[in-house]
Design a protein around this motif. Structure first.
Motif: not given
Ligand SMILES: Nc1ncnc2c1ncn2[C@@H]1O[C@H](COP(=O)(O)OP(=O)(O)OP(=O)(O)O)[C@@H](O)[C@H]1O
Ligand SMILES: [Mg+2]
Lengths: 275, 213
Positions: A3, A6, A85-97, B51, B70-71, B85
């Protein structure tokens, strides 16, 4: 890891489509082209000839403009995604910070580093065909300096980007940092020195802490300290510490600083509200 | 239990936006969440998605903590935001991001999209940003539905859709797996009436009403 790669791949694709990337590439490529047109590589002034002289000028100009380019374009990367709010959407997928942050950082690093290193290679190729000399140690040192320069300012930019919530403030603070660092390079330091208000220790310390000054010193440390292009602080350091020490320091210190800033940026990214 | 929100409080600059909220969602629950602007609906959802760091209380989604795991939490949730967005990636890139990060086959997304008359392949190289408002929303819905999640969270998903598309969308939802739960934020209950079996009303950061319908 999958990821992380990616995220960086997509960040690179996004950057390549953006206007700032064109401006950025044109500025550095154009700078090199300009040097050829104006014949800087032909003249032999102050003991430098051909390619060496051209590379020295290229790195001197780059030291001043590269930081602000990197800061301004990168400081928005996370804060703008957050605002829109792009961050809100992209980080709503299971990807670690971790993957997201370091992936962005890797992607950005490649997009800022590759154009300047290409400009350098371009210069070397043209310079070689023209003058026939190949100053290997210089080419190697400058590539290393460009690498650590990109790294430290990217680290600072990511730190600001995660700390600050609004894009305007992020850009403002990036600009302030650049001005502040520029204010404490050789030219300004000599003023302080001459006035005698501050001790030599202070001047030497602030020179060694300031990444822009460190790069200036590193870039000229291959040359004889008697050369007039070297400012008084650089002269003093070169004389006392020796060239090898300075070269190592000018590469390692910014990397360490970059690691610290980007790491603190990551901690802030994890510990603070993402939106 | 799918979602367990216990005594959750969240403040922004000293104002309590979520005030001691308690809410449980069981599998199979179809929840309509309503309430005036600024009631804290989006904030509650964002806390569930990891979030926000809540000031006190506890949230568990599928038994996982949204911040610490979170994952794991996000693997089980499909989310559609309140506004599409402005993503600068092309549809193709965006879909590969989702497909690779969430393990959704690309074909599944194309198929869901075509059920709403959206031809993704024809617009592959367009930036998401440049789609029309309704097309964006349709793609987000297709993505959410093709990702097999145990919870669908929709923050006013139909705001941009024309009546025909809205009808299609609701039709898709009636075919949802019965074990899948949904949480809809909406201002128009009449539209989703047939799709929900529970109604939660929020105001001033509190849940003021929670009833089965
Ligand atoms: N990141 C933030 N920082 C500061 N305040 C915030 C933040 N997010 C939300 N708020 C405030 O919290 C309150 C609740 O906002 P929220 O978005 O949860 O409302 P909502 O119920 O979703 O409203 P709407 O129906 O308009 O979408 C608002 O007063 C808003 O100003
Ligand atoms: Mg809302």
């Amino acid at each position: 890891m999958k990821n992380l790669l990616l995220v960086s791949y997509l960040d690179i694709k996004e950057s390549i489509r953006s206007k700032w990337f064109y401006v950025y590439s044109i500025v550095f490529g154009g700078l090199m082209a300009l040097f050829f047109i104006t014949g800087i590589s032909d003249s032999a002034v102050m003991g430098f000839t051909g390619l060496s002289r051209m590379l020295l000028i290229f790195i001197q100009v780059t030291i001043i403009i590269l930081p602000i380019f990197i800061l301004i374009t990168t400081v928005k990367s996370i804060s703008a995604d957050r605002e829109s709010n792009v961050l809100e959407y992209m980080l709503s997928f299971p990807i670690s910070l971790k993957d997201y942050y370091w992936g962005k950082m890797l992607g950005r690093f490649l997009t800022v580093f590759l154009p300047v290193i290409f400009a350098l290679i371009l210069g070397v190729i043209f310079g070689f065909t023209k003058s026939g000399d190949m100053p290997w140690s210089m080419i190697f040192l400058y590539s290393a300096l460009l690498f650590s320069m990109c790294f430290v300012f990217l680290g600072i930019a990511f730190f600001i980007s995660t700390m600050v919530k609004s894009t305007d403030i992020a850009i403002g603070s990036a600009f302030m940092i650049w001005i502040f660092l520029l204010a404490f390079i050789d030219i300004a330091l000599i003023g302080l020195m001459l006035q005698g208000r501050v001790g030599d220790g202070f001047i030497i310390t602030s020179a060694l802490l300031n990444p822009i000054e460190v790069f200036r010193i590193g870039a000229i440390s291959l040359f004889d300290p008697e050369l007039t292009v070297i400012g008084p602080v650089a002269y003093y350091l070169l004389d006392t510490l020796g060239a090898t020490m300075l070269i190592v320091y000018s590469f390692v210190y910014p990397i360490v600083l970059g690691v610290l800033f980007s790491y603190f940026g990551f901690i802030a990214f994890k510990k603070k509200d993402l939106l | 239990m799918l979602v367990d929100v216990k005594n959750v409080t969240k403040s922004f600059q000293g104002t309590k936006v979520l005030d001691d909220v308690n809410m449980q969602i069981l599998s199979g629950d179809r929840v309509a969440m309503m309430g005036p602007n600024g009631a804290g609906k989006t904030t509650l959802i964002r806390a569930m998605l990891g979030f926000y760091h809540i000031n006190s209380g506890k949230i568990l989604v599928n038994g996982f903590d949204p911040i610490k795991q979170r994952v794991k939490v996000l693997e089980g949730i499909s989310f559609i935001p309140q506004l599409p967005p402005p993503i600068k990636l092309s549809l193709d890139e965006m879909i590969s991001f989702i497909s690779k990060s969430s393990g959704v086959p690309k074909e599944a997304i194309y198929e869901e999209a075509s059920k709403m008359d959206l031809d993704v392949k024809a617009n592959k190289h367009k930036q998401f940003l440049k789609l029309s408002g309704g097309m964006k929303q349709k793609l987000l819905i297709a993505i959410a539905l093709s990702k097999k999640s145990s919870l669908l969270v929709f923050d006013e998903p139909t705001a941009n859709l024309d009546p025909r598309a809205r009808e299609h969308f609701y039709k898709l939802l009636t075919n949802l797996d019965s074990s899948c739960s949904t949480l809809f934020i909406t201002h128009r209950l009449d539209e989703i009436e047939g799709l929900v079996n529970r109604k939660i009303y929020m105001d001033l950061g509190k849940i003021v009403e929670d009833e089965k319908i």
